[in-house]
Design a protein around this motif. Structure first.
Motif, PDB file in Angstrom:
ATOM      1  N   GLY A   1       0.628  -1.240   0.082  1.00 38.67           N
ATOM      2  CA  GLY A   1      -0.056   0.128  -0.110  1.00 38.67           C
ATOM      3  C   GLY A   1       0.777   1.207  -0.095  1.00 38.67           C
ATOM      4  N   HIS A   2       2.186   1.194  -0.059  1.00 39.95           N
ATOM      5  CA  HIS A   2       2.969   2.181   0.014  1.00 39.95           C
ATOM      6  C   HIS A   2       3.857   2.344  -1.162  1.00 39.95           C
ATOM      7  N   VAL A   3       4.571   3.538  -1.513  1.00 36.74           N
ATOM      8  CA  VAL A   3       5.430   3.766  -2.707  1.00 36.74           C
ATOM      9  C   VAL A   3       6.621   4.443  -2.569  1.00 36.74           C
ATOM     10  N   SER A   4       6.789   4.690  -1.195  1.00 41.77           N
ATOM     11  CA  SER A   4       8.151   5.295  -0.738  1.00 41.77           C
ATOM     12  C   SER A   4       8.247   4.525   0.606  1.00 41.77           C
ATOM     13  N   MET A   5       9.813   4.626   0.922  1.00 40.62           N
ATOM     14  CA  MET A   5      10.242   4.256   2.232  1.00 40.62           C
ATOM     15  C   MET A   5      11.683   4.805   2.511  1.00 40.62           C
ATOM     16  N   VAL A   6      11.802   4.984   4.061  1.00 44.22           N
ATOM     17  CA  VAL A   6      13.151   5.171   4.429  1.00 44.22           C
ATOM     18  C   VAL A   6      13.801   3.979   4.878  1.00 44.22           C
ATOM     19  N   LEU A   7      14.866   3.698   4.276  1.00 40.44           N
ATOM     20  CA  LEU A   7      15.482   2.279   4.162  1.00 40.44           C
ATOM     21  C   LEU A   7      16.363   2.419   5.809  1.00 40.44           C
ATOM     22  N   GLY A   8      17.150   3.346   5.785  1.00 38.12           N
ATOM     23  CA  GLY A   8      17.790   3.556   7.107  1.00 38.12           C
ATOM     24  C   GLY A   8      18.973   4.824   6.986  1.00 38.12           C
ATOM     25  N   VAL A   9      19.589   4.873   8.171  1.00 41.81           N
ATOM     26  CA  VAL A   9      20.447   5.938   8.292  1.00 41.81           C
ATOM     27  C   VAL A   9      21.718   5.435   8.539  1.00 41.81           C
ATOM     28  N   PHE A  10      22.841   5.940   7.830  1.00 42.28           N
ATOM     29  CA  PHE A  10      24.534   5.688   8.135  1.00 42.28           C
ATOM     30  C   PHE A  10      24.840   6.880   9.084  1.00 42.28           C
ATOM     31  N   TYR A  11      25.283   6.662  10.223  1.00 42.76           N
ATOM     32  CA  TYR A  11      25.674   7.916  10.966  1.00 42.76           C
ATOM     33  C   TYR A  11      27.146   7.782  11.618  1.00 42.76           C
ATOM     34  N   LYS A  12      27.471   8.779  11.807  1.00 41.80           N
ATOM     35  CA  LYS A  12      28.884   8.902  12.400  1.00 41.80           C
ATOM     36  C   LYS A  12      28.949   8.992  14.100  1.00 41.80           C
ATOM     37  N   LYS A  13      29.618   8.279  14.731  1.00 40.59           N
ATOM     38  CA  LYS A  13      29.436   8.613  16.323  1.00 40.59           C
ATOM     39  C   LYS A  13      30.831   8.361  16.821  1.00 40.59           C
ATOM     40  N   ASN A  14      31.600   9.331  17.268  1.00 40.55           N
ATOM     41  CA  ASN A  14      32.917   9.094  17.750  1.00 40.55           C
ATOM     42  C   ASN A  14      33.705   8.608  16.706  1.00 40.55           C
ATOM     43  N   GLY A  15      33.561   9.230  15.606  1.00 40.34           N
ATOM     44  CA  GLY A  15      34.303   8.916  14.380  1.00 40.34           C
ATOM     45  C   GLY A  15      34.092   7.382  13.620  1.00 40.34           C
ATOM     46  N   GLU A  16      33.271   6.840  14.275  1.00 40.48           N
ATOM     47  CA  GLU A  16      32.898   5.718  13.571  1.00 40.48           C
ATOM     48  C   GLU A  16      31.686   5.682  12.989  1.00 40.48           C
ATOM     49  N   TRP A  17      31.451   4.967  11.944  1.00 40.19           N
ATOM     50  CA  TRP A  17      30.264   4.857  11.294  1.00 40.19           C
ATOM     51  C   TRP A  17      29.208   3.535  11.767  1.00 40.19           C
ATOM     52  N   LYS A  18      27.864   3.853  11.921  1.00 39.85           N
ATOM     53  CA  LYS A  18      27.181   2.797  12.257  1.00 39.85           C
ATOM     54  C   LYS A  18      25.737   2.950  11.327  1.00 39.85           C
ATOM     55  N   PHE A  19      24.963   1.871  11.530  1.00 44.15           N
ATOM     56  CA  PHE A  19      23.569   1.970  10.633  1.00 44.15           C
ATOM     57  C   PHE A  19      22.521   1.858  11.743  1.00 44.15           C
ATOM     58  N   ASN A  20      21.614   2.519  11.344  1.00 48.17           N
ATOM     59  CA  ASN A  20      20.288   2.613  12.078  1.00 48.17           C
ATOM     60  C   ASN A  20      19.361   2.010  10.923  1.00 48.17           C
ATOM     61  N   ALA A  21      18.611   0.900  11.024  1.00 47.24           N
ATOM     62  CA  ALA A  21      17.736   0.251  10.126  1.00 47.24           C
ATOM     63  C   ALA A  21      16.556   0.793  10.380  1.00 47.24           C
ATOM     64  N   LEU A  22      15.978   1.578   9.670  1.00 44.20           N
ATOM     65  CA  LEU A  22      14.462   2.241  10.142  1.00 44.20           C
ATOM     66  C   LEU A  22      13.384   1.264   9.289  1.00 44.20           C
ATOM     67  N   GLY A  23      13.526   1.075   7.803  1.00 42.73           N
ATOM     68  CA  GLY A  23      12.449   0.264   7.127  1.00 42.73           C
ATOM     69  C   GLY A  23      11.087   0.711   7.444  1.00 42.73           C
ATOM     70  N   GLU A  24      10.994   2.167   7.244  1.00 40.24           N
ATOM     71  CA  GLU A  24       9.624   2.778   7.670  1.00 40.24           C
ATOM     72  C   GLU A  24       8.886   3.353   6.290  1.00 40.24           C
ATOM     73  N   PRO A  25       7.993   2.589   5.862  1.00 41.86           N
ATOM     74  CA  PRO A  25       7.201   3.176   4.836  1.00 41.86           C
ATOM     75  C   PRO A  25       6.431   4.540   5.052  1.00 41.86           C
ATOM     76  N   THR A  26       6.571   5.522   4.193  1.00 43.77           N
ATOM     77  CA  THR A  26       6.001   6.796   4.334  1.00 43.77           C
ATOM     78  C   THR A  26       4.801   6.975   3.431  1.00 43.77           C
ATOM     79  N   LYS A  27       4.030   8.239   3.609  1.00 44.97           N
ATOM     80  CA  LYS A  27       3.113   8.433   2.879  1.00 44.97           C
ATOM     81  C   LYS A  27       3.423   9.370   1.684  1.00 44.97           C
ATOM     82  N   ASP A  28       4.569   9.450   1.272  1.00 50.79           N
ATOM     83  CA  ASP A  28       5.080  10.157   0.167  1.00 50.79           C
ATOM     84  C   ASP A  28       5.193   9.736  -1.065  1.00 50.79           C
ATOM     85  N   LYS A  29       4.844  10.466  -2.147  1.00 53.92           N
ATOM     86  CA  LYS A  29       4.856   9.983  -3.417  1.00 53.92           C
ATOM     87  C   LYS A  29       5.898  10.387  -4.178  1.00 53.92           C
ATOM     88  N   LYS A  30       6.752  11.360  -3.822  1.00 54.90           N
ATOM     89  CA  LYS A  30       7.926  11.778  -4.724  1.00 54.90           C
ATOM     90  C   LYS A  30       9.131  11.657  -3.665  1.00 54.90           C
TER      91      LYS A  30
END
Length: 204
Positions: free
Chosen positions: A162-191
């Motif tokens: 029922g969705h046509v867009s989603m946020v997969l996740g965000v790579f973010y830098k913490k204390n100089g190291e990269w980590k990944f936050n898995a979101l997997g959130e569908p959104t109501k957006d079209k574009k």
């Protein structure tokens, strides 16, 4: 060992031998939609155009750049998009990703603190109708997968129907190291522009 991503899960970017990943590929795989032909005879294939994109932000959560099908490389060359796939696999799953975005963290502009990945269905085709749609994050190059360390099954995820867009996740830098936050959130957006705005407002 690949992790089947759960919403809100945070993962360190480490290989199985414990060394840090310097670069990752985010690959999207999907197929064309199979439809019954006229009067129920035969089958036809409907092309599917999914678009993987990523948005770069500084530490103040200000958007600095978007890499997408209309701009295939970041200004510093650290992020590269494999190019726009307008159809999906027409003959069934060939095992390769249709679009791949590669991020080389070692070359990324030091001012970049967040790299958010989103997925949009360009023609508005519902994620729930697209065969074997999936996302995987791996070490390697677009044509060769060395080690998959996270994956998302969109085609079989009831949240995405029922969705046509989603946020997969965000790579973010913490204390100089990269980590990944898995979101997997569908959104109501079209574009894409709307999805990036949603990321900026809600997910950093």
């Amino acid at each position: 060992m690949a992790i089947n991503l759960q919403k809100g899960q945070r993962i360190n970017l480490e290989k199985s031998n414990g060394s840090k990943l310097q670069s990752v590929c985010v690959g999207i795989n999907w197929g064309a939609i199979e439809k019954k032909g006229m009067f129920g005879f035969g089958k036809t294939k409907e092309a599917v155009d999914l678009d993987a994109s990523c948005a770069l932000y500084n530490e103040n959560k200000q958007l600095t750049e978007v890499v997408y099908f209309g701009s295939l490389s970041s200004k510093d060359g650290s992020i590269k998009h494999s190019g726009d796939d307008l159809t999906g696999d027409m003959g069934g799953d060939d095992g390769l990703d249709n679009e791949v975005i590669t991020v080389d963290f070692s070359r990324l502009n030091p001012s970049v603190t967040y790299v958010a990945f989103v997925l949009n269905s360009f023609k508005g085709q519902d994620f729930g109708t697209i065969p074997f749609a999936s996302i995987r994050i791996y070490e390697g190059i677009p044509k060769r997968v060395n080690e998959v360390f996270a994956k998302y099954d969109i085609a079989n995820g009831s949240d995405f129907a029922g969705h046509v867009s989603m946020v997969l996740g965000v790579f973010y830098k913490k204390n100089g190291e990269w980590k990944f936050n898995a979101l997997g959130e569908p959104t109501k957006d079209k574009k894409l522009e709307q999805t990036v705005k949603t990321v900026t407002e809600k997910y950093l």
